[in-house]
Design an enzyme around this catalytic site. Structure first.
Site, PDB file in Angstrom:
ATOM      1  N   GLU A   1       0.786  -1.324   0.064  1.00  0.00           N
ATOM      2  CA  GLU A   1       0.076  -0.095   0.048  1.00  0.00           C
ATOM      3  C   GLU A   1       0.967   1.180  -0.163  1.00  0.00           C
ATOM      4  O   GLU A   1       0.616   2.058   0.771  1.00  0.00           O
ATOM      5  CB  GLU A   1      -0.848  -0.222   1.308  1.00  0.00           C
ATOM      6  CG  GLU A   1      -1.753  -1.165   1.221  1.00  0.00           C
ATOM      7  CD  GLU A   1      -2.988  -1.017   1.930  1.00  0.00           C
ATOM      8  OE1 GLU A   1      -3.025  -0.188   2.879  1.00  0.00           O
ATOM      9  OE2 GLU A   1      -4.034  -1.904   2.148  1.00  0.00           O
TER      10      GLU A   1
ATOM     11  N   GLU B   1      -4.277  -8.760   0.116  1.00  0.00           N
ATOM     12  CA  GLU B   1      -4.823  -8.688   1.492  1.00  0.00           C
ATOM     13  C   GLU B   1      -6.312  -8.696   1.424  1.00  0.00           C
ATOM     14  O   GLU B   1      -6.769  -7.874   0.506  1.00  0.00           O
ATOM     15  CB  GLU B   1      -4.300  -7.157   1.866  1.00  0.00           C
ATOM     16  CG  GLU B   1      -3.703  -7.275   3.220  1.00  0.00           C
ATOM     17  CD  GLU B   1      -3.271  -5.944   3.853  1.00  0.00           C
ATOM     18  OE1 GLU B   1      -1.962  -5.764   3.613  1.00  0.00           O
ATOM     19  OE2 GLU B   1      -4.112  -5.183   4.521  1.00  0.00           O
TER      20      GLU B   1
HETATM   21  C1  GAL Z   1      -4.409  -2.510   5.075  1.00  0.00           C
HETATM   22  C2  GAL Z   1      -2.963  -2.392   5.572  1.00  0.00           C
HETATM   23  C3  GAL Z   1      -2.570  -3.270   6.648  1.00  0.00           C
HETATM   24  C4  GAL Z   1      -3.586  -3.109   7.824  1.00  0.00           C
HETATM   25  C5  GAL Z   1      -4.900  -3.265   7.151  1.00  0.00           C
HETATM   26  C6  GAL Z   1      -6.064  -3.369   8.350  1.00  0.00           C
HETATM   27  O1  GAL Z   1      -5.082  -1.275   4.522  1.00  0.00           O
HETATM   28  O2  GAL Z   1      -2.179  -2.907   4.488  1.00  0.00           O
HETATM   29  O3  GAL Z   1      -1.361  -3.198   7.361  1.00  0.00           O
HETATM   30  O4  GAL Z   1      -3.578  -1.864   8.082  1.00  0.00           O
HETATM   31  O5  GAL Z   1      -5.352  -2.400   6.256  1.00  0.00           O
HETATM   32  O6  GAL Z   1      -7.291  -3.715   7.691  1.00  0.00           O
END
Ligand code: GAL
Length: 817
Positions: free
Chosen positions: A413, A490
């Site tokens: 990100e 993710e």
């Molecule tokens: C993402 C990020 C993670 C964590 C996650 C929580 O955007 O890459 O490190 O913060 O959100 O939902």
């Protein structure tokens, strides 16, 4: 206080990915001081009052929790100054040799002095480093090494830990030796008949004269049989290094694969005039990976990532490395059906990678959470321009012999996604650095913006585009960029607290209890229930799979409490005392939440069945309670006190889920991944039976529990090693007189330990508990707690007793050998 460094050839460990015979563990007998210490780098400095300890060490986990520290980083004292000093003797015989000190990780911004002289600095806490300290040493005499760490406030989005939290080594070598992370073993051809093993070993000559040497590479099968040998003679000019490149065919190779993680070993010996100057071993695997727009392939077989993102902390143990803690963590993940780990968002410990090699898990090794555009003011962005090349190359150099690693991630990100002019250039630069060190694995990055990085040429700089939280876009990316391989880097970010259920089911933002209901629906605005991802992964089989956020709860980032989003630069203390995450499929103790079983039902085939919620709803008699069942069986029938509530068919009978996440139009999702019933509450027995091909194969029973009556203890391993670092995890349950878990019990439990171990941590998985992880007592949370015991170096029995007012106490005995 003095540790005598004895003979040169101490031990040749058989575990460990790369090790030289001369490496000596340097963890023992350090002195620690947690504040400013004027002149502590100097030899004469009086350290007699400093605390004596062994490494690895994380000072922040010792606490105390305090709202003056950022809840986003665990509410623990991780910033400030930490000093470590160690007195050690170097034998006279080491004179003329090369002496190096290696730190596998020090958090953060390490400065190292030997005998008062600065030998170097290394900012990034997640990658190791070594210094040649030969010229600073007093041979045959006392020496002093001093290390200063200065982790900063507002430098991390999660709990980073603080201290020399990984292992340290002292290496005394001949002037001609294998360089740090000096071997690079690849297997360019793999067939059933043979594998070609290519070995590039960098050898350093620190002599004033050139050296003519023979480099012998011998290969050993997983059973330890010699299966190949090569020799190369070469001359290395004074004060330089050279690469010895050889290849060797290994017949009928045993491939490294998920179910059969066979590991080979290369032993590199440097010989000169019949004398062995150095001996270095490297573990590797023989396997073939490939990818294209339609998927990822391991040994020719298409694999989809049933993956988890994991931060590096081990809950109550903090960031300090314990091999057993990582092993248990990975085993729990495997039990859930996981086949891949994303080391979000930084290079992990060496131990974690060795374990993935041994346990058959695929790894995405990630370099950074940030480049030069800050997410938090004092993050790695401060060091990026000066250090990024070195750090990312070091990551690849350190890790490229691990067969488990199948992808390198250049970032998560990254805010440069928005930067049309320079974003793609930085991505290209980092990608090129990685390729310079290893061309055998694809690169990736986790993009959370859409369609920015695809339109501005950033996503095209890596081999495989990782998509964070964009399952609804998998089809569109395929249409617009037909050749770009993708996967969910993710996914989900669903939140819950183990054993907590709020009725009626609501999709709230936060709850007065400071917990999150475990019906597996709730999450921040970018999050969605696991079911949605399952659905889109099925729709788009070209996606390589997913990495859920997260496998385990971790310290810090207590979303939905305390803070807003990734751009909240300040403190996340709005909902103090909440200070740890709700994202895990298991809690901070490693106890499964319900979501664990939802993933298990999708990712495993051995029949399983799970039922929720608990069945203690006094005062709600006759009211409907939603009952969910997660199973991989074909059908399930629910019984309340022996009476059938109906049979449901997986895939046909759907459960309506309230969904409300960005860019998803319907506010509801009909899930075929969960079975559900509305059951008018009556105390007693709730039972579900799972059927496969019409046969009952699994059942799960939940009883309404009576009053808390006793404690029950169970240990993960009855026998542990008297190594001083092995761990035993003791699960504590509060039960009624019939042995049922009391699902809301929060009794205070006291622990007493006797024998050859120590109680090093306690926990209960409650994200809002301010009790110390290092106390000898802990309240239960949703009826459970955890005690972690560490062995000593003396063998013997360890006895843990747990007591609580009004409850029958319990005892467990562990044998340390
Ligand atoms: C993402 C990020 C993670 C964590 C996650 C929580 O955007 O890459 O490190 O913060 O959100 O939902």
């Amino acid at each position: 206080m003095k540790q005598i460094v004895t003979g040169l050839i101490l031990f040749l460990l058989t575990i460990g990915n790369t090790l030289s015979a001369q490496d000596q563990n340097f963890n023992k007998s350090w002195l620690f001081f947690n504040d400013k210490a004027e002149g502590a780098e100097k030899v004469q400095f009086d350290d007699s009052s400093w605390r004596k300890l062994d490494l690895p060490h994380d000072w922040a986990i010792e606490g105390p929790f305090d709202s003056k520290y950022n809840a986003r980083c665990g509410g623990l004292p991780f910033h400030g100054i930490g000093w470590y000093r160690k007195h050690f003797l170097i034998p006279e015989s080491a004179k003329g040799k090369v002496v190096r000190i290696e730190f596998e990780g020090a958090m953060y911004d390490a400065y190292v002095w030997v005998n008062g002289k600065l030998v170097g600095n290394h900012p990034y806490g997640y990658i190791g480093f070594e210094f040649d300290i030969s010229q600073y040493l007093n041979y045959g005499q006392d020496n002093i090494i001093a290390v200063r760490l200065t982790p900063q406030d507002l430098s991390s989005r999660w709990y980073p830990g603080a201290g020399i939290y990984r292992n340290t080594w002292l290496k005394i070598d001949e002037a001609v030796h294998v360089a740090h992370w000096g071997t690079y073993i690849t297997t360019p051809t793999v067939t059933d008949q043979k594998a070609t093993v290519q070995n590039e070993t960098t050898i350093e000559n620190k002599n004033n004269q050139e050296a003519t040497i023979t480099v012998i590479q011998e290969y050993f099968s997983p059973e330890g049989k010699s299966v190949g040998k090569t020799e190369e003679t070469m001359t290395i000019p004074a004060h330089s290094s050279k690469v010895s490149g050889t290849w060797c065919n290994i017949k009928e190779p045993k491939r490294w694969d998920l179910a059969t993680p066979h590991l080979y070993r290369a032993v590199t010996s440097i010989e000169q005039n019949g004398k062995i100057l150095d001996s270095y071993q490297t573990r590797f695997g023989i396997r073939h990976i490939s990818y294209n727009k339609d998927g990822f392939y391991l040994n020719g077989r298409k694999i989809r990532f049933n993956g988890v993102c994991l931060h590096h902390d081990n809950g109550a143990l903090g960031a300090a490395v314990y091999r057993r803690a990582d092993e248990r963590k990975l085993q729990i993940m495997k039990d859930m059906g996981v086949n891949a780990i994303r080391t979000s968002h930084n290079p992990p410990s060496k131990e974690l990678l060795e374990l993935c090699d041994e346990m058959g898990l695929l790894v995405q090794d990630e370099a950074f959470d940030v480049w030069s555009m800050p997410k938090v003011p004092n993050g790695y962005n401060v060091f990026f321009n000066e250090w990024a090349e070195r750090d990312i190359k070091d990551m690849v150099k350190r890790d490229r012999n691990h067969p488990s690693i199948v992808m390198w991630s250049i970032g998560n990100e990254i805010l440069e996604q928005k930067d049309k002019k320079y974003g793609w250039k930085t991505a290209k630069m980092l990608n090129d650095y990685v390729k310079e060190m290893d061309k055998t694995r694809p690169t990736t990055a986790g993009f959370n913006h859409y369609s920015g990085p695809y339109d501005n040429n950033m996503a095209q700089q890596v081999d495989i585009a990782g998509m964070n939280y964009k399952p609804t876009k998998y089809g569109e990316v395929r249409d617009n960029y037909p050749n770009l391989p993708i996967y969910g880097s993710e996914t989900s970010s669903c939140t819950s607290s183990r054993g907590v259920y709020h009725l009626p089911i609501e999709k709230y933002k936060t709850h007065e209890s400071l917990h999150v209901s475990s019906y597996d629906l709730i999450g921040p605005p970018w999050a969605y229930p696991p079911d949605i991802e399952f659905h889109f992964q099925e729709q788009y089989p070209h996606s390589m799979g997913e990495f859920i956020w997260t496998g385990f709860d971790y310290l810090g980032e207590p979303t939905p409490y305390g803070g807003k989003d990734n751009s909240t630069n300040g403190y996340w203390n709005g909902d103090w005392p909440v200070h740890s995450s709700y994202f895990g499929a298991v809690d901070l103790c490693g106890f499964p939440k319900d979501r664990f079983f939802l993933y298990q039902s999708q990712w495993t085939s051995k029949p399983m069945i799970h039922l929720l919620p608990h069945w203690n709803w006094k005062g709600m008699e006759g009211q409907n309670i939603p009952v969910y069942c997660y199973t991989n069986c074909d059908e399930a029938e629910l019984f309340l006190n022996g009476k059938s509530m109906g049979k449901k068919v997986k895939g046909k009978d759907l459960t309506e889920l309230k969904v409300d996440f960005l860019r998803y139009e319907p506010k509801t999702f009909m899930s075929k991944y969960r079975l559900s019933w509305d059951v008018p509450y009556a105390a007693g027995e709730l039972k579900v039976v799972g059927y496969k091909n019409g046969q009952a194969v699994q059942e799960k029973i939940i009883h309404t529990a009576g009053k808390p009556a006793k404690i029950s203890l169970s240990v993960d391993r009855k026998n542990i090693d008297a190594s001083g670092t092995d761990l035993a995890y003791v699960t504590v349950r509060i039960e009624d007189k019939n042995g049922n878990l009391c699902p809301t019990a929060d009794n205070q439990i006291f622990f007493k330990l006797r024998g050859a171990g120590s109680l090093i941590a306690v926990d209960n998985g409650n994200q809002a508990s301010l009790e110390s992880f290092q106390a000898n007592h802990r309240k239960a949370f949703s009826g459970m707690a955890l005690a972690i015991i560490k062995s000593t170096e003396t063998a013997g029995n360890i006895q843990l007793t747990a007591t609580s007012k009004g409850l029958k106490s319990a005892k467990v005995v562990i044998i340390s050998k």
